[in-house]
Each structure stands twice: as C-alpha cells, then as structure tokens.
Design an enzyme around this catalytic site. Structure first.
Site, short mmCIF file in Angstrom:
data_model
loop_
_atom_site.label_atom_id
_atom_site.label_comp_id
_atom_site.label_asym_id
_atom_site.label_seq_id
_atom_site.Cartn_x
_atom_site.Cartn_y
_atom_site.Cartn_z
N ARG A 233 21.94 -44.88 -20.11
CA ARG A 233 21.46 -43.89 -20.35
C ARG A 233 22.24 -42.58 -20.79
NH1 ARG A 233 15.85 -42.38 -18.60
NH2 ARG A 233 16.02 -43.21 -17.11
N PHE B 288 10.64 -47.07 -33.90
CA PHE B 288 11.18 -45.74 -33.87
C PHE B 288 13.25 -46.40 -33.72
CE2 PHE B 288 10.42 -46.83 -29.24
CZ PHE B 288 11.56 -46.69 -28.62
N GLU C 213 6.65 -47.92 -30.28
CA GLU C 213 5.73 -47.35 -28.81
C GLU C 213 4.74 -47.96 -28.92
OE1 GLU C 213 7.63 -45.76 -26.19
OE2 GLU C 213 5.94 -45.15 -25.01
N LYS D 155 7.65 -38.50 -28.97
CA LYS D 155 7.80 -39.24 -28.23
C LYS D 155 5.95 -39.60 -27.44
CE LYS D 155 9.96 -39.30 -23.37
NZ LYS D 155 8.90 -40.21 -22.34
P1 ATP Z 1 9.55 -41.65 -19.32
O1 ATP Z 1 9.39 -41.98 -17.88
O2 ATP Z 1 9.65 -40.04 -19.52
O3 ATP Z 1 8.69 -42.12 -20.57
P2 ATP Z 1 12.10 -43.68 -19.90
O4 ATP Z 1 13.28 -43.36 -18.48
O5 ATP Z 1 11.08 -44.43 -19.60
O6 ATP Z 1 11.29 -42.22 -19.62
P3 ATP Z 1 13.78 -42.54 -21.43
O7 ATP Z 1 14.87 -43.44 -21.97
O8 ATP Z 1 13.71 -41.92 -20.40
O9 ATP Z 1 11.96 -43.61 -20.79
O10 ATP Z 1 12.73 -42.13 -22.91
C1 ATP Z 1 12.26 -42.18 -23.61
C2 ATP Z 1 10.84 -43.77 -23.84
O11 ATP Z 1 10.48 -42.71 -24.58
C3 ATP Z 1 11.29 -45.05 -24.09
O12 ATP Z 1 11.09 -45.57 -23.45
C4 ATP Z 1 10.71 -44.55 -24.71
O13 ATP Z 1 8.95 -45.89 -24.21
C5 ATP Z 1 9.05 -43.58 -25.29
N1 ATP Z 1 9.09 -43.11 -26.55
C6 ATP Z 1 8.28 -42.76 -27.46
N2 ATP Z 1 8.79 -41.97 -28.76
C7 ATP Z 1 9.83 -42.11 -28.39
C8 ATP Z 1 10.52 -42.74 -29.92
N3 ATP Z 1 9.95 -41.78 -30.99
N4 ATP Z 1 12.02 -42.39 -29.06
C9 ATP Z 1 12.18 -43.08 -28.53
N5 ATP Z 1 12.01 -43.61 -27.24
C10 ATP Z 1 10.73 -43.43 -27.21
#
Ligand code: ATP
Length: 595
Positions: free
Chosen positions: A428, A351, A311, A261
């Site tokens: 989500r 990704f 990302e 991530k």
């Molecule tokens: P956070 O505040 O934890 O980044 P979020 O609400 O923006 O969360 P989530 O869907 O909960 O988003 O968490 C996934 C986020 O992580 C994606 O929006 C993306 O920006 C990031 N990310 C980083 N690496 C990856 C990956 N390998 N696959 C998917 N998402 C990724």
C-alpha cells in the site's frame, strides 16, 4: 523428517504469546527441514497443503474425521462424540481417544505396537492428506476415512491431536505470511536485511512454499531467477487514502491520472491462450464464479499471455447502469451460477496490465502499463478501460470526483504519472491514492477492523456476544492493535450469526499477534474483518492502536463505533485499516476541526 518434530513445534507455538519467539521457533524449524520438503512444511504450518490461491482445502467434516478415529482406535462413534463434546476441540478429543485406545486381543495389541513403532514422516502425512483433499465422487467418503485412519494408527496421541485439527481445517496457529518471510530471511539469506528481497519473490508469486524452497536450496542467489508465472497470482498493489483534492494533488507532484473507483470486486485475470483464471483481491481462485467474465477476457484481451487487473461490477442489464457492491455478492455462490449470471450480469473495467507475452511490466511506470493495456484491450460494452482524466487542478479533481459519484462509483483512485510509478506488488503506497466520499455528519469514514475478542452480552443479548473487540493492523510490528469495542449496528440476524462465524477462531488466550489492554471474555485468532463507522477518532488510554504516537500512554479509539453491515470476507486481517492510516485520519480530523 519425522512428523513429531513438527508437532513439538506446533505445541511451542501454541503456548507462546510473543511474536518474536514465534519467528525464532520458525527459524529453528526451517533450518532443521530438508530443502526437498520445506514447501510442504511451510504449507502444513499454515494448516494447508498448497498456497491459498490453488483452492485445494482440507476441511473434512468432524463427523467423518470421528469415523476415521473410531476405525483407528476401536472406540465407538458415540463414545467419540461424547469425548468431542467434553473436549470442545477435535484435536484434544483425538488425543484423549488415542490414549485409551481399545485393544481387543493379543494380536491386536501386537499389531498396534508395531504400527506405533513405525514413525510417521512429514512426507507421508502430507501425501495422505493430499489424497484426502482430492478424493471426490462416489466412494470418496470411505476413501477419506480409511486414509485418515491409516495415519492415526501410526500416530502418538499428540500427533493425532494436530493431525485431526489439520484434517478438519482447524489448525489455526495464526502464523502470518510476514512472520514466515522474516524467518526465511533469517534462516537462509543471512538475516532480516534480506527480507525485502524474499518479500518481492513472494509478492510476485504468492507462493510461500515455492519461495521457501528457492531460498533454502540456493539462498539469495536463487531469488534472482524469480519470474512471474501465469497461474501464480501477483499480490495486489493497494492505495493510500487522503480526503481532499488539494492534498492528493500535492502528494502526487501537482499532476495525476484520476480514475473512477468502481464499486465492485477486484479481479486479477491470467490468460494463457483460451484459458483464463481469475483471482480475487485476496487471491482466491474465483474463476468458477464468473464464467461470463472469463468469456469477456477471452474475447477482448488480445494477447496470447496476459495478466490484467479490472474491477468487476454488477450492472443493470436494462439500463447498463452500475449496481451497488452488495448486489455483486450474489455472484459469490456455489450453485445456480447460470441463473446468477442472468440476474446479476457484470461488466469489467480494466485498470492495469502487469504482464504480456513474456514481458514483466511491473517495473514499468503506470503510463507505459496503461499504454500496453489500451493496445491489447478491444473495448466493448462489457469490457472497458477505467474512465480516467489527467488532472493538474484542484477544482477539476473535485469536479471529476463528483462526476464519479454521480455515475455510481465510490470516488476516484488518483495515480502517479512519475517515472517511478511502478506496480508495487503487495504494497500500500502513495503512488495510488484513493479519494472516497466522506460521510458528512461523521468525522470518521468507514474503516476495516479485525475482530480479536468478544464480550458476553447482558439482558436481551445474554448468552450471545454483546460486543466485539476490534483491532487495526500494524504491519511494522505485524501486530493487531485494539481500537474499539463494537456493540451497535448489528441486526438481530447478525447477532444470531456472529457466534457461528467466530466459533472456528476461538482460542484460549490472547493471540500473540494481538496487543490489547482490555481483557476480552473470548479471544480469537485474528481472522474476520468487518467494516465499522464511528463519530470521531479520540485519544484513549484503553486502546493500543497508535499507543504513544501522539501522546504518551494514549492510543487511538473510535468513538461510538457501529457495524455498517459489511462483513469483509474479501479481506484478510492484514488488509485491515492500518495504525498509520488511523493516525493520519486523526490528524486530518484535527485539521478539519481547526478550520
Ligand atoms: P476499499 O475497501 O476502499 O475498496 P481496498 O483496501 O480494497 O479498499 P485499496 O487499494 O485501498 O483497496 O483501494 C483500491 C481498490 O479500489 C482496489 O482494490 C480495487 O478493488 C478498487 N478499484 C476500483 N477502481 C479502481 C481503479 N480504477 N484503479 C485501481 N483500483 C480500483
């Protein structure tokens, strides 16, 4: 359609405190609206001219708007500035100004009466505002002023009130996308049952006006022809969260693909030949911030047409190591982009792949999408697929998590490999689960909350906000439910800045989408998201998040909440932590205490 119809609707919306009433009002409005202009009506009710991703915004400076008002009313700029100061709102100031418009001669009186006799039409308002928004370059200010004045001359005081708010970007009725989708399903698709289909069209296009037009012209039938288009962003799929490797593997059926991530900015890239558009997580067009990322996509994504997700991470050009998220935020600037590219270079970690050369991949399982991604991606130092591992053992997942952290990542995103692991646009869900570093001494990991109110400070903070009333989001009810009052963690600089940041969202009463037992001194339209951390989640009779879910008459609250310093301008209020997530976190915390 007459603009006054829209204005009457605005007034009713503003006075309601009930979410359902808001939907009913929208249904009535949509049914009244001719299909040819329903897209425009949808945008206007949201205070805009186009879907957000187009990036054409109204936001005329107050001073300029007042000059137009002066031209239309004959009142001096000084008088109007004084009026604005008294009213504190440009809409109200304009309404009052029009009521006491100066008539200098009989001829003036006759022409003004004639102007008023001609009703303002929605199309005319929209087209004029569009010209205002697009006017640039030399003479643009004068063009804008005379365009705005031309509308105000035909406007009634009430119409002027909302025109001025719209023009200055202050029409904040707080109507959420989801409320509009509900209303469209009820008005044109036979009822709320059709909501999920309407929503899918929206998730694939991010264009409410376009969806409104399709359903108002051809109802449910029209939704069948809905296709992904390059240039219209797909609403992002999001991850649920769990805190242990064990739970994650169990939830994903014993096996998953775990990916780093990365701690950067999510980018959805649309490529058509050599043209590249980049959308942020909130679907803003951020192409101009990242000419270097566009170049990477142009050179390394080998398809004529493609929509891919990556990302975007700031890296140290000397070592190639990843830099923290905060550094990347230096790239979100208007000027000096060339220098910023040199100082804060980026790498892209790909990704997902949603569309390639006419083929919609969103309904394909993740392994298939990943396979296509690997086929079209020509990797380089600056363009890499997200590091991943297929995992079916708890210790292995834990080890990979540690590895990700040591590499400078936030943790892992664990993804389902099942045949139904489709790309859930705009949702989500449990097909992706994030596994983030937990904060050892804290029971609560950071959460994102929306600021819905504020309390005046005392002592050193007199005259400033002392604490902010914050809420999590309940998507089922489309409501913001309070979870804490945050007063610590703010630097002196933050405290200075906060009133200015929140000022545009001040409203006179609690917003209809806010559920609160507390009475704030100042209320806001839910707009600004901040990250907070606390010591634990507790049951509380004072807050409405999860009210009655775990105990009758008690909701959930964050104990000792602190601002982490992270303004989440990249998140919309609906992206805040949800009530459901909070309830899960509370249950998890109980489990930890028990063991
Ligand atoms: P956070 O505040 O934890 O980044 P979020 O609400 O923006 O969360 P989530 O869907 O909960 O988003 O968490 C996934 C986020 O992580 C994606 O929006 C993306 O920006 C990031 N990310 C980083 N690496 C990856 C990956 N390998 N696959 C998917 N998402 C990724």
């Amino acid at each position: 359609m007459e603009y006054s119809i829209l204005v009457t609707f605005y007034e009713k919306i503003e006075s309601t405190t009930k979410r359902l009433e808001m939907t009913d009002l929208l249904v009535t409005l949509f049914k009244k609206t001719p299909p040819t202009i329903i897209d425009k009506v949808v945008y206007l009710t949201q205070g805009r001219l186009y879907p957000e991703y187009v990036g054409i915004e109204l936001g005329v400076a107050e001073k300029l708007a007042l000059r137009a008002l002066s031209m239309a009313t004959g009142l001096s700029l000084e008088e109007l500035e004084a009026e604005l100061k008294r009213a504190g709102d440009i809409g109200v100031a304009a309404e009052r100004a029009l009521s006491r418009k100066k008539v200098k001669s009989l001829l003036d009186f006759v022409s003004s009466a004639q102007a008023l006799a001609r009703k303002l039409m929605v199309e005319e308002v929209y087209n004029t505002l569009d010209k205002v928004a697009r006017a640039t370059g030399e003479g643009a200010q004068d063009t804008k002023i005379s365009l705005i004045a031309s509308l105000l001359r035909h406007a009634s005081p009430k119409e002027a009130k909302y025109l001025m708010r719209t023009i200055t970007g202050r029409l904040r009725l707080g109507i959420a996308d989801m409320t509009i989708l509900d209303a469209l399903a009820i008005a044109f698709c036979g009822g709320k049952d059709a909501r999920s289909l309407v929503e899918r069209a929206y998730n694939l296009s991010s264009d409410l006006g376009h969806v409104a037009r399709v359903v108002s012209e051809s109802g449910l039938e029209g939704l069948k022809y809905f296709k992904i288009t390059i240039g219209r962003p797909i609403r992002p799929m999001l991850a649920e969260r769990l805190t242990t490797a064990e739970e994650i593997l169990e939830k994903l059926g014993g096996k998953c693909v775990a990916e780093y991530k990365y701690d950067g900015e999510r980018i959805q890239a649309h490529k058509l030949s050599s043209n590249v558009i980049l959308f942020s997580r909130r679907l803003e067009n951020i192409t101009h911030h990242y000419p270097d990322a566009c170049e990477i996509i142009r050179n390394h994504v080998k398809a004529e047409e493609a929509i891919v997700e990556a990302e975007c991470v700031a890296i140290d050009p000397d070592t190639g190591e990843m830099r923290p998220f905060q550094e990347l935020m230096h790239r979100r600037r208007k000027y000096g982009i060339e220098e910023a590219i040199k100082e804060y270079p980026v790498s892209l970690f790909f990704f997902d792949c949603l569309y390639v050369d006419g083929q919609d991949l969103t309904n394909q399982p993740y392994p298939k999408r990943r396979e296509v991604l690997m086929k079209i991606l020509e990797p380089s130092e600056r363009a890499m697929p997200a590091t991943y591992r297929i995992i079916d053992r708890v210790d292995e997942l834990e080890g990979f998590f540690e590895e990700a952290i040591s590499e400078g990542c936030e943790g892992l995103v664990c993804k389902s490999l099942a045949p139904d692991s489709i790309y859930q646009a705009g949702a989500r869900g449990w097909l992706w689960i994030k596994f983030k570093r937990s904060y050892q001494s804290k029971l609560v990991e950071p959460i994102d909350v929306t600021v819905v109110g504020a309390f005046w400070g005392k002592g050193k903070r007199a005259g400033k906000y002392g604490a902010l009333l914050c809420a999590v989001y309940d998507p089922d009810a489309d409501m913001f439910k309070t979870v804490c009052k945050v007063g610590s963690g703010f630097t002196d600089e933050d405290l200075e800045k906060i009133p200015g940041i929140l000022q545009p969202y001040v409203i006179e009463h609690r917003h209809p989408r806010v559920d609160s037992k507390m009475k704030a001194d100042v209320w806001f339209t839910p707009s600004v998201v901040i990250e907070i951390i606390g010591d634990e989640i507790t049951l509380s009779p004072l807050h409405t998040a999860g009210l009655g879910v775990l105990k009758p008459d008690a909701g959930l609250a964050i104990r000792f909440p602190r601002f982490t310093g992270r303004w989440r301008f990249d998140k919309s209020p609906e992206d805040s932590t949800t009530v459901k997530e909070l309830v899960e976190m509370y249950k998890m915390q109980l489990k930890k205490i028990e063991t």
